[in-house]
Every structure is written in C-alpha cells, then in structure tokens.
Design an enzyme around this catalytic site. Structure first.
Site, PDB file in Angstrom:
ATOM      1  N   HIS A  43      14.675  84.801  -6.475  1.00 26.76           N
ATOM      2  CA  HIS A  43      15.672  83.086  -6.295  1.00 26.76           C
ATOM      3  C   HIS A  43      16.285  82.848  -7.852  1.00 26.76           C
ATOM      4  O   HIS A  43      16.083  83.274  -8.661  1.00 26.76           O
ATOM      5  CB  HIS A  43      14.382  81.801  -5.799  1.00 26.76           C
ATOM      6  CG  HIS A  43      13.751  81.398  -6.854  1.00 26.76           C
ATOM      7  ND1 HIS A  43      12.984  79.916  -6.257  1.00 26.76           N
ATOM      8  CD2 HIS A  43      13.038  82.088  -7.636  1.00 26.76           C
ATOM      9  CE1 HIS A  43      12.515  80.201  -7.746  1.00 26.76           C
ATOM     10  NE2 HIS A  43      12.721  80.818  -8.835  1.00 26.76           N
ATOM     11  N   CYS A  66      14.020  79.215 -14.256  1.00 26.31           N
ATOM     12  CA  CYS A  66      15.006  79.120 -13.221  1.00 26.31           C
ATOM     13  C   CYS A  66      16.183  79.279 -12.607  1.00 26.31           C
ATOM     14  O   CYS A  66      16.424  79.861 -11.430  1.00 26.31           O
ATOM     15  CB  CYS A  66      13.745  78.544 -12.241  1.00 26.31           C
ATOM     16  SG  CYS A  66      12.287  78.725 -11.812  1.00 26.31           S
ATOM     17  N   HIS A 101      15.531  86.305 -10.269  1.00 23.24           N
ATOM     18  CA  HIS A 101      13.982  86.570 -10.311  1.00 23.24           C
ATOM     19  C   HIS A 101      12.987  86.581  -9.794  1.00 23.24           C
ATOM     20  O   HIS A 101      14.113  85.683  -9.047  1.00 23.24           O
ATOM     21  CB  HIS A 101      13.811  85.903 -12.219  1.00 23.24           C
ATOM     22  CG  HIS A 101      13.123  83.814 -11.755  1.00 23.24           C
ATOM     23  ND1 HIS A 101      14.391  83.473 -11.751  1.00 23.24           N
ATOM     24  CD2 HIS A 101      12.151  83.848 -11.965  1.00 23.24           C
ATOM     25  CE1 HIS A 101      14.209  82.270 -11.160  1.00 23.24           C
ATOM     26  NE2 HIS A 101      12.535  82.226 -10.944  1.00 23.24           N
ATOM     27  N   HIS A 104       8.977  86.273  -8.250  1.00 26.90           N
ATOM     28  CA  HIS A 104       7.737  85.646  -8.319  1.00 26.90           C
ATOM     29  C   HIS A 104       6.910  85.877  -7.774  1.00 26.90           C
ATOM     30  O   HIS A 104       7.271  86.832  -6.724  1.00 26.90           O
ATOM     31  CB  HIS A 104       7.737  83.774  -7.365  1.00 26.90           C
ATOM     32  CG  HIS A 104       7.970  82.848  -9.265  1.00 26.90           C
ATOM     33  ND1 HIS A 104       8.135  83.326  -9.947  1.00 26.90           N
ATOM     34  CD2 HIS A 104       9.824  82.659  -8.749  1.00 26.90           C
ATOM     35  CE1 HIS A 104       8.585  81.914 -10.702  1.00 26.90           C
ATOM     36  NE2 HIS A 104       9.341  81.574  -9.974  1.00 26.90           N
ATOM     37  N   ASP A 127       9.163  88.886   2.329  1.00 26.94           N
ATOM     38  CA  ASP A 127       8.542  89.058   1.120  1.00 26.94           C
ATOM     39  C   ASP A 127       9.267  90.693   0.487  1.00 26.94           C
ATOM     40  O   ASP A 127      10.501  90.999   1.539  1.00 26.94           O
ATOM     41  CB  ASP A 127       7.680  90.235   1.685  1.00 26.94           C
ATOM     42  CG  ASP A 127       6.789  91.142   1.289  1.00 26.94           C
ATOM     43  OD1 ASP A 127       7.124  90.175  -0.090  1.00 26.94           O
ATOM     44  OD2 ASP A 127       6.576  91.970   1.249  1.00 26.94           O
ATOM     45  N   HIS A 128      10.128  90.564  -0.575  1.00 24.80           N
ATOM     46  CA  HIS A 128      10.866  91.535  -1.299  1.00 24.80           C
ATOM     47  C   HIS A 128      12.386  91.262  -0.508  1.00 24.80           C
ATOM     48  O   HIS A 128      13.050  92.096  -0.776  1.00 24.80           O
ATOM     49  CB  HIS A 128      10.431  93.091  -0.625  1.00 24.80           C
ATOM     50  CG  HIS A 128       9.076  93.651  -1.491  1.00 24.80           C
ATOM     51  ND1 HIS A 128       8.223  92.990  -0.780  1.00 24.80           N
ATOM     52  CD2 HIS A 128       9.094  94.569  -2.266  1.00 24.80           C
ATOM     53  CE1 HIS A 128       7.499  93.568  -1.899  1.00 24.80           C
ATOM     54  NE2 HIS A 128       7.832  94.085  -2.694  1.00 24.80           N
ATOM     55  N   GLU A 163       3.032  79.312  -6.278  1.00 20.64           N
ATOM     56  CA  GLU A 163       4.392  80.125  -7.154  1.00 20.64           C
ATOM     57  C   GLU A 163       4.305  80.842  -8.452  1.00 20.64           C
ATOM     58  O   GLU A 163       4.819  81.663  -9.333  1.00 20.64           O
ATOM     59  CB  GLU A 163       6.120  79.128  -8.324  1.00 20.64           C
ATOM     60  CG  GLU A 163       7.057  79.578  -7.761  1.00 20.64           C
ATOM     61  CD  GLU A 163       8.245  78.762  -8.138  1.00 20.64           C
ATOM     62  OE1 GLU A 163       8.966  78.950  -7.665  1.00 20.64           O
ATOM     63  OE2 GLU A 163       8.424  78.271  -8.764  1.00 20.64           O
TER      64      GLU A 163
HETATM   65 NI    NI Z   1      11.746  80.663 -10.473  1.00 23.07          NI
END
Ligand code: NI
Length: 136
Positions: A15, A34, A40, A42, A80-81, A125
């Site tokens: 995100h 972020c 990047h 998580h 996911d992914h 997160e």
């Molecule tokens: Ni983040």
C-alpha cells in the site's frame, strides 16, 4: 448466553498512504514511510470474531468451515499479494490504513453472516500495531 468464536487469517499486501490533494511534504509529514511513492508491503494478521448464541442442535455459534470460506473469498482472495491502492476497488478513493482496511473487511463479511451474529475485526499491520472494529 453468548459466546465469541474467532478465526485467524493473514495476507500480504502493498500500500501507500497519501492524499492526492496534499503536497509530497504534507504527505511525508503525516504518513512517513507509508507515503513511499513506490509502495511497500505489510504482513497483515487478521482475527475475525463472531459472537452469538450457541445453536442447541450443533453446539456451534457458527460452523468454522463456513467462517473460513467467507474469510478466504472476501479477504484472502481479494487482498493477498495485491497492491491495495491499485488492485482493490474499495481503496481507489480510500486511504488503505489499518483502520480503513478493518472497516472494509467488516463490511464485506457482515452481510455473509446470519443477521443475529455480531462481528468484530482485529487487524494487525505490524506485530505491535493493530486496530479493532465492531461496526459502531
Ligand atoms: Ni504501511
């Protein structure tokens, strides 16, 4: 007498947190790392909790197989992914913070449950940062 049952799941997703109407500096000051324009990832950990009466026939609040399948179709298959900003329609105009992701997950799962069941979403997160949403 109500019992809360929970199932854990996880997904990996990328995100970026930012507002298009803010300058890079404003975004950097608010969202820090972020706000990385290159995104990047998580490792999100999810706990889905369902509270309700025990069914006297089955002894279940909810059949965990049913809950597992709902989480798979509504959350894992969808997130996911994925790059949340780009690939998940709910975040086209919504910042994919842990708070907003928890609300989106709640809103996807709640309609799949029997009306009388209460839902609680806890989303990690990072191992130390997590949010909880109960629909209020
Ligand atoms: Ni983040």
């Amino acid at each position: 007498m109500k019992v809360k049952v929970s199932r854990k799941a996880h997904f990996n997703a990328a995100h970026r947190l930012y507002r298009q109407d803010w300058s890079f500096e404003e975004n950097e000051a608010t969202f820090g790392k972020c706000n990385n324009p290159h995104y990047h990832g998580h490792n999100y950990e999810l706990i889905v909790s369902v509270t309700g009466e025990i069914d006297p026939q089955t002894g279940y609040v909810i059949d965990m197989k049913i809950l597992k399948d709902i989480i798979r179709s509504e959350v894992e298959d969808a997130f996911d992914h994925k790059n949340l900003n780009i690939e998940v329609p709910e975040f086209k105009e919504l910042n994919p913070t842990a708070e907003n992701i928890a609300v989106v997950i709640y809103n996807k799962i709640k309609p799949k449950l029997k009306r009388e069941l209460e839902l609680e979403i806890t989303l990690y997160e990072t191992p130390r940062n997590f949010v909880t949403f109960t629909g209020k």
